[in-house]
Scaffold this motif. Structure first.
Motif, PDB file in Angstrom:
ATOM      1  N   THR A 149      -6.015 -14.004  -3.918  1.00 14.19           N
ATOM      2  CA  THR A 149      -4.631 -14.240  -4.334  1.00 14.19           C
ATOM      3  C   THR A 149      -4.834 -15.584  -4.881  1.00 14.19           C
ATOM      4  O   THR A 149      -3.757 -16.155  -5.471  1.00 14.19           O
ATOM      5  CB  THR A 149      -4.022 -14.871  -2.833  1.00 14.19           C
ATOM      6  OG1 THR A 149      -4.707 -15.673  -1.973  1.00 14.19           O
ATOM      7  CG2 THR A 149      -3.550 -13.512  -2.131  1.00 14.19           C
ATOM      8  N   GLN A 150      -6.075 -16.019  -5.197  1.00 15.37           N
ATOM      9  CA  GLN A 150      -6.288 -17.521  -6.009  1.00 15.37           C
ATOM     10  C   GLN A 150      -5.507 -18.432  -5.392  1.00 15.37           C
ATOM     11  O   GLN A 150      -5.016 -19.482  -6.302  1.00 15.37           O
ATOM     12  CB  GLN A 150      -5.964 -17.229  -7.349  1.00 15.37           C
ATOM     13  CG  GLN A 150      -6.906 -15.865  -7.954  1.00 15.37           C
ATOM     14  CD  GLN A 150      -6.728 -15.792  -9.378  1.00 15.37           C
ATOM     15  OE1 GLN A 150      -7.043 -16.807 -10.138  1.00 15.37           O
ATOM     16  NE2 GLN A 150      -6.709 -14.512  -9.675  1.00 15.37           N
ATOM     17  N   GLY A 151      -5.183 -18.689  -4.178  1.00 11.15           N
ATOM     18  CA  GLY A 151      -4.547 -19.981  -3.599  1.00 11.15           C
ATOM     19  C   GLY A 151      -3.085 -19.923  -3.818  1.00 11.15           C
ATOM     20  O   GLY A 151      -2.369 -20.860  -3.934  1.00 11.15           O
ATOM     21  N   MET A 152      -2.291 -18.614  -4.271  1.00 10.69           N
ATOM     22  CA  MET A 152      -0.912 -18.755  -4.750  1.00 10.69           C
ATOM     23  C   MET A 152      -0.079 -18.332  -3.630  1.00 10.69           C
ATOM     24  O   MET A 152       1.305 -18.215  -3.763  1.00 10.69           O
ATOM     25  CB  MET A 152      -0.801 -17.797  -5.734  1.00 10.69           C
ATOM     26  CG  MET A 152      -1.617 -18.283  -7.155  1.00 10.69           C
ATOM     27  SD  MET A 152      -1.371 -17.219  -8.312  1.00 10.69           S
ATOM     28  CE  MET A 152       0.533 -17.379  -8.766  1.00 10.69           C
ATOM     29  N   VAL A 153      -0.379 -18.279  -2.340  1.00  5.99           N
ATOM     30  CA  VAL A 153       0.357 -17.698  -1.207  1.00  5.99           C
ATOM     31  C   VAL A 153       0.306 -18.770  -0.156  1.00  5.99           C
ATOM     32  O   VAL A 153      -0.664 -19.203   0.003  1.00  5.99           O
ATOM     33  CB  VAL A 153       0.338 -16.275  -0.671  1.00  5.99           C
ATOM     34  CG1 VAL A 153       0.365 -15.259  -1.934  1.00  5.99           C
ATOM     35  CG2 VAL A 153      -0.981 -16.165  -0.421  1.00  5.99           C
ATOM     36  N   GLY A 154       1.568 -18.742   0.617  1.00  6.13           N
ATOM     37  CA  GLY A 154       1.618 -19.165   1.835  1.00  6.13           C
ATOM     38  C   GLY A 154       2.410 -18.823   3.126  1.00  6.13           C
ATOM     39  O   GLY A 154       3.130 -17.875   2.550  1.00  6.13           O
ATOM     40  N   GLY A 155       2.261 -19.308   4.216  1.00 10.51           N
ATOM     41  CA  GLY A 155       3.401 -18.779   5.101  1.00 10.51           C
ATOM     42  C   GLY A 155       3.184 -17.490   5.508  1.00 10.51           C
ATOM     43  O   GLY A 155       1.910 -16.868   5.732  1.00 10.51           O
ATOM     44  N   ALA A 156       4.255 -16.456   5.609  1.00 13.41           N
ATOM     45  CA  ALA A 156       4.195 -15.329   6.154  1.00 13.41           C
ATOM     46  C   ALA A 156       3.249 -14.442   5.092  1.00 13.41           C
ATOM     47  O   ALA A 156       2.462 -13.461   5.717  1.00 13.41           O
ATOM     48  CB  ALA A 156       5.359 -14.697   6.288  1.00 13.41           C
ATOM     49  N   MET A 192       5.046 -14.946  -7.655  1.00 11.05           N
ATOM     50  CA  MET A 192       4.014 -14.339  -8.065  1.00 11.05           C
ATOM     51  C   MET A 192       2.565 -13.911  -7.076  1.00 11.05           C
ATOM     52  O   MET A 192       2.262 -13.138  -7.094  1.00 11.05           O
ATOM     53  CB  MET A 192       3.255 -14.956  -9.230  1.00 11.05           C
ATOM     54  CG  MET A 192       4.166 -15.147 -10.556  1.00 11.05           C
ATOM     55  SD  MET A 192       3.281 -15.846 -11.988  1.00 11.05           S
ATOM     56  CE  MET A 192       3.611 -17.732 -11.663  1.00 11.05           C
ATOM     57  N   GLY A 193       2.723 -14.916  -6.044  1.00 14.91           N
ATOM     58  CA  GLY A 193       1.596 -14.843  -5.072  1.00 14.91           C
ATOM     59  C   GLY A 193       2.070 -13.772  -4.053  1.00 14.91           C
ATOM     60  O   GLY A 193       1.370 -13.025  -3.698  1.00 14.91           O
ATOM     61  N   ASN A 194       3.534 -13.854  -3.945  1.00 19.43           N
ATOM     62  CA  ASN A 194       3.893 -12.653  -2.992  1.00 19.43           C
ATOM     63  C   ASN A 194       3.913 -11.264  -3.672  1.00 19.43           C
ATOM     64  O   ASN A 194       3.664 -10.274  -2.950  1.00 19.43           O
ATOM     65  CB  ASN A 194       5.426 -12.804  -2.728  1.00 19.43           C
ATOM     66  CG  ASN A 194       5.737 -13.798  -1.760  1.00 19.43           C
ATOM     67  OD1 ASN A 194       4.662 -14.605  -1.174  1.00 19.43           O
ATOM     68  ND2 ASN A 194       6.819 -14.741  -1.748  1.00 19.43           N
ATOM     69  N   MET A 195       3.840 -11.265  -5.132  1.00 21.76           N
ATOM     70  CA  MET A 195       3.700 -10.018  -5.649  1.00 21.76           C
ATOM     71  C   MET A 195       2.312  -9.248  -5.520  1.00 21.76           C
ATOM     72  O   MET A 195       1.674  -8.261  -5.597  1.00 21.76           O
ATOM     73  CB  MET A 195       4.205 -10.104  -7.080  1.00 21.76           C
ATOM     74  CG  MET A 195       5.686 -10.101  -7.311  1.00 21.76           C
ATOM     75  SD  MET A 195       6.364  -8.700  -6.735  1.00 21.76           S
ATOM     76  CE  MET A 195       5.681  -7.177  -7.698  1.00 21.76           C
ATOM     77  N   ALA A 229      -4.494 -10.723   7.597  1.00 19.38           N
ATOM     78  CA  ALA A 229      -4.504  -9.698   8.354  1.00 19.38           C
ATOM     79  C   ALA A 229      -5.110  -8.421   7.732  1.00 19.38           C
ATOM     80  O   ALA A 229      -6.025  -7.719   8.175  1.00 19.38           O
ATOM     81  CB  ALA A 229      -3.246  -9.252   9.117  1.00 19.38           C
ATOM     82  N   PHE A 230      -4.574  -8.055   6.425  1.00 16.58           N
ATOM     83  CA  PHE A 230      -4.859  -7.105   5.481  1.00 16.58           C
ATOM     84  C   PHE A 230      -6.358  -6.936   5.455  1.00 16.58           C
ATOM     85  O   PHE A 230      -7.047  -5.946   5.517  1.00 16.58           O
ATOM     86  CB  PHE A 230      -4.046  -6.984   4.422  1.00 16.58           C
ATOM     87  CG  PHE A 230      -4.380  -5.721   3.271  1.00 16.58           C
ATOM     88  CD1 PHE A 230      -4.269  -4.562   3.648  1.00 16.58           C
ATOM     89  CD2 PHE A 230      -5.289  -6.200   2.228  1.00 16.58           C
ATOM     90  CE1 PHE A 230      -4.468  -3.525   2.716  1.00 16.58           C
ATOM     91  CE2 PHE A 230      -5.609  -5.078   1.459  1.00 16.58           C
ATOM     92  CZ  PHE A 230      -5.102  -3.786   1.620  1.00 16.58           C
TER      93      PHE A 230
END
Length: 230
Positions: free
Chosen positions: A120-127, A34-37, A134-135
């Protein structure tokens, strides 16, 4: 303190929303998907988001500031665009920035990625997190929001000073009360700016109330919604 179990559970859920940890109980793989989406949708939909932010400085006027305050805030945001691409975010450490950092309106880290985290509400990490960070740097949203909020901090301080005696407007007393302040909490330093700290003559309680008031005013002028708001 008299709360029921259901009320405590709601309070806990709200706090998780504020700090971005709501949904931590989800399956980690599903959460990461979901985070990546979300990152994909950000990149797809928000490359020109900075243009919708150009009207934000007018929020200082809506909140009770002057035309001069709005122009100064807008100008600061425009000048800050070039700083966004300097090493470590190119943060400007002038007096206005120090005030904003002191009261917690902006973080004192060199590049906080606050807007990236909001989206992102804290739902992503890493790449995915690196891409998202960066975006929001290169579409200028991070830099504009930071600089607009710094400009609004100075406008907030001037607003509180202007209405401290209750005479600037028929509504001055109500506006100061809405910020959680009394006239006795508002003091001016020798160089003419609003006192913010104990070192500038405030009691610990007054310093806390002034910082909360400035943050409340800025949040009403330049939006930076947290996960709970969203």
């Amino acid at each position: 303190q008299g709360a029921s179990k259901e009320q405590l559970a709601m309070a806990e859920t709200f706090l998780k929303g504020v700090d971005g940890t709501l949904g931590d109980g989800l399956n980690p793989t599903a959460r990461r998907l979901m985070g990546n989406m979300v990152v994909y949708q950000n990149v797809r939909l928000l490359p020109m988001a900075s243009f919708s932010m150009l009207i934000d400085p007018l929020g200082t006027m809506v909140r009770g500031g002057t035309t001069k305050d709005a122009w100064a805030t807008f100008k600061r945001g425009m000048v800050g665009i070039t700083k966004t691409f300097e090493k470590e975010g190119g943060e400007v450490h002038d007096q206005q920035t120090r005030w904003a950092e002191l009261v917690g309106v902006v973080d004192n880290a060199m590049l906080t990625h606050a807007m990236s985290d909001v989206y992102t509400q804290g739902m992503v990490g890493g790449a995915a997190k690196r891409i998202n960070n960066a975006f929001f740097k290169y579409n200028l949203v991070e830099g504009l929001n930071r600089n607009f909020r710094i400009g609004a901090t100075e406008a907030a301080m001037k607003f509180i000073q202007r209405h401290a005696d209750g005479k600037a407007s028929a509504h001055s007393g109500r506006w100061i009360k809405e910020l959680g302040l009394d006239a006795k909490d508002i003091k001016t330093t020798a160089d003419g700016h609003l006192a913010l700290t104990e070192a500038e003559g405030l009691t610990p309680e007054q310093a806390g109330k002034i910082k909360a008031a400035v943050n409340q005013w800025v949040d009403g002028a330049i939006l930076r919604p947290d996960a709970a708001d969203k």
